[in-house]
Design a protein around this motif. Sequence first.
Motif, short mmCIF file in Angstrom:
data_model
loop_
_atom_site.label_atom_id
_atom_site.label_comp_id
_atom_site.label_asym_id
_atom_site.label_seq_id
_atom_site.Cartn_x
_atom_site.Cartn_y
_atom_site.Cartn_z
N PHE A 25 0.85 -1.19 0.00
CA PHE A 25 0.00 0.00 0.00
C PHE A 25 0.88 1.24 0.00
O PHE A 25 2.02 1.21 0.45
N PRO A 26 0.34 2.37 -0.52
CA PRO A 26 1.16 3.59 -0.62
C PRO A 26 1.18 4.45 0.65
O PRO A 26 2.04 5.32 0.78
N GLU A 27 0.25 4.23 1.58
CA GLU A 27 0.17 5.07 2.77
C GLU A 27 1.43 4.93 3.64
O GLU A 27 2.03 3.86 3.68
N GLN A 28 1.76 6.02 4.31
CA GLN A 28 2.90 6.05 5.23
C GLN A 28 2.46 6.78 6.50
O GLN A 28 1.43 7.46 6.49
N GLY A 29 3.22 6.64 7.56
CA GLY A 29 2.87 7.38 8.76
C GLY A 29 3.59 6.87 9.99
O GLY A 29 4.43 5.97 9.91
N GLU A 30 3.21 7.45 11.10
CA GLU A 30 3.77 7.08 12.40
C GLU A 30 2.65 6.75 13.36
O GLU A 30 1.53 7.28 13.22
N ASN A 31 2.94 5.86 14.29
CA ASN A 31 1.98 5.44 15.30
C ASN A 31 0.67 4.96 14.68
O ASN A 31 -0.42 5.41 15.05
N ILE A 32 0.79 4.03 13.76
CA ILE A 32 -0.35 3.47 13.05
C ILE A 32 -0.80 2.19 13.78
O ILE A 32 -0.03 1.24 13.90
N PRO A 33 -2.06 2.15 14.25
CA PRO A 33 -2.54 0.92 14.89
C PRO A 33 -2.54 -0.24 13.89
O PRO A 33 -2.82 -0.04 12.70
N PHE A 34 -2.23 -1.42 14.37
CA PHE A 34 -2.23 -2.58 13.49
C PHE A 34 -2.61 -3.83 14.27
O PHE A 34 -2.59 -3.85 15.50
N LYS A 35 -2.97 -4.84 13.51
CA LYS A 35 -3.38 -6.11 14.10
C LYS A 35 -2.89 -7.22 13.18
O LYS A 35 -2.95 -7.09 11.95
N ILE A 36 -2.40 -8.29 13.77
CA ILE A 36 -2.00 -9.47 13.00
C ILE A 36 -2.83 -10.64 13.51
O ILE A 36 -2.86 -10.90 14.71
N VAL A 37 -3.51 -11.31 12.59
CA VAL A 37 -4.28 -12.50 12.94
C VAL A 37 -3.72 -13.65 12.11
O VAL A 37 -3.69 -13.59 10.88
N ASN A 38 -3.26 -14.69 12.80
CA ASN A 38 -2.74 -15.89 12.14
C ASN A 38 -3.75 -17.02 12.31
O ASN A 38 -4.18 -17.28 13.44
N THR A 39 -4.08 -17.66 11.21
CA THR A 39 -4.97 -18.82 11.27
C THR A 39 -4.33 -19.96 10.49
O THR A 39 -3.66 -19.73 9.48
N THR A 40 -4.52 -21.16 10.98
CA THR A 40 -3.97 -22.33 10.28
C THR A 40 -5.03 -22.93 9.37
O THR A 40 -6.23 -22.81 9.63
N ARG A 41 -4.55 -23.54 8.30
CA ARG A 41 -5.43 -24.24 7.38
C ARG A 41 -4.65 -25.35 6.71
O ARG A 41 -3.43 -25.39 6.78
N THR A 42 -5.38 -26.19 6.04
CA THR A 42 -4.77 -27.25 5.25
C THR A 42 -4.95 -26.90 3.79
O THR A 42 -6.07 -26.64 3.34
N GLY A 43 -3.84 -26.87 3.04
CA GLY A 43 -3.88 -26.54 1.62
C GLY A 43 -4.46 -27.67 0.79
O GLY A 43 -4.66 -28.79 1.29
N PRO A 44 -4.71 -27.41 -0.50
CA PRO A 44 -5.29 -28.42 -1.38
C PRO A 44 -4.45 -29.69 -1.48
O PRO A 44 -4.98 -30.77 -1.71
N ASN A 45 -3.14 -29.55 -1.31
CA ASN A 45 -2.26 -30.73 -1.39
C ASN A 45 -2.03 -31.37 -0.03
O ASN A 45 -1.17 -32.24 0.11
N GLY A 46 -2.76 -30.91 0.99
CA GLY A 46 -2.64 -31.48 2.33
C GLY A 46 -1.59 -30.84 3.22
O GLY A 46 -1.47 -31.21 4.39
N GLU A 47 -0.83 -29.88 2.70
CA GLU A 47 0.21 -29.26 3.52
C GLU A 47 -0.40 -28.25 4.49
O GLU A 47 -1.41 -27.61 4.19
N GLN A 48 0.20 -28.15 5.66
CA GLN A 48 -0.25 -27.20 6.68
C GLN A 48 0.20 -25.80 6.30
O GLN A 48 1.36 -25.59 5.94
N GLN A 49 -0.71 -24.84 6.39
CA GLN A 49 -0.44 -23.46 6.02
C GLN A 49 -0.84 -22.53 7.17
O GLN A 49 -1.71 -22.86 7.97
N VAL A 50 -0.20 -21.36 7.20
CA VAL A 50 -0.58 -20.31 8.13
C VAL A 50 -0.95 -19.08 7.30
O VAL A 50 -0.15 -18.61 6.49
N HIS A 51 -2.18 -18.59 7.50
CA HIS A 51 -2.63 -17.38 6.83
C HIS A 51 -2.34 -16.20 7.75
O HIS A 51 -2.72 -16.21 8.92
N TRP A 52 -1.61 -15.22 7.23
CA TRP A 52 -1.26 -14.01 7.97
C TRP A 52 -2.13 -12.87 7.45
O TRP A 52 -2.02 -12.52 6.27
#
Length: 167
Positions: A25-52
């Motif tokens: 993204f083009p935005e810039q700044g200071e003191n920007i609130p943020f959140k990270i949510v990680n969820t696990t899933r199984t991919g189509p080939n059966g491999e374990q994945q983490v969605h960020w």
Amino acid sequence: MKKISGGPKWLSPFFLLATCWKFLFPEQGENIPFKIVNTTRTGPNGEQQVHWERTFQFPKKKRYFNALMSLDSDKSVVKDYLGEPSLFYSELVFFVSEKGHMRIESRKQRFVVGPIEIPLPKVFQGNVQVTEYYIEERDIFSIHVFITNPLIGALFEYEGEFQADDF
């Protein structure tokens, strides 16, 4: 995030377009609130994945920097597919610094167009360096992400602190 900055202004249209894929993204700044949510899933080939899902709340816009990661134990790399749908692929390698900080660096990269992945020459790659560590006295994590390119220089950077919220 204490700081979010980008590269040269002429890249702003490309970064704005990348928001369609929840990539950059083009935005810039200071003191920007943020959140990270990680969820696990199984991919189509059966491999374990983490969605960020990384969400940055700018004063007038909410922006994302999302990825889908999985481990390739044969190559000892993390496969990082950036964007939704994936637009960019990067192999990540992990190290521990002398100070005990986790360091992540990018290696091979590809441009992703549906099922086609086009290898990128080093001159077109975004060289990623991430440093993350825990500050015990304050019960927080520190993160610094810095992406550069051999021709352009700095492309994207964010730096800040966060607390884990295991729910």
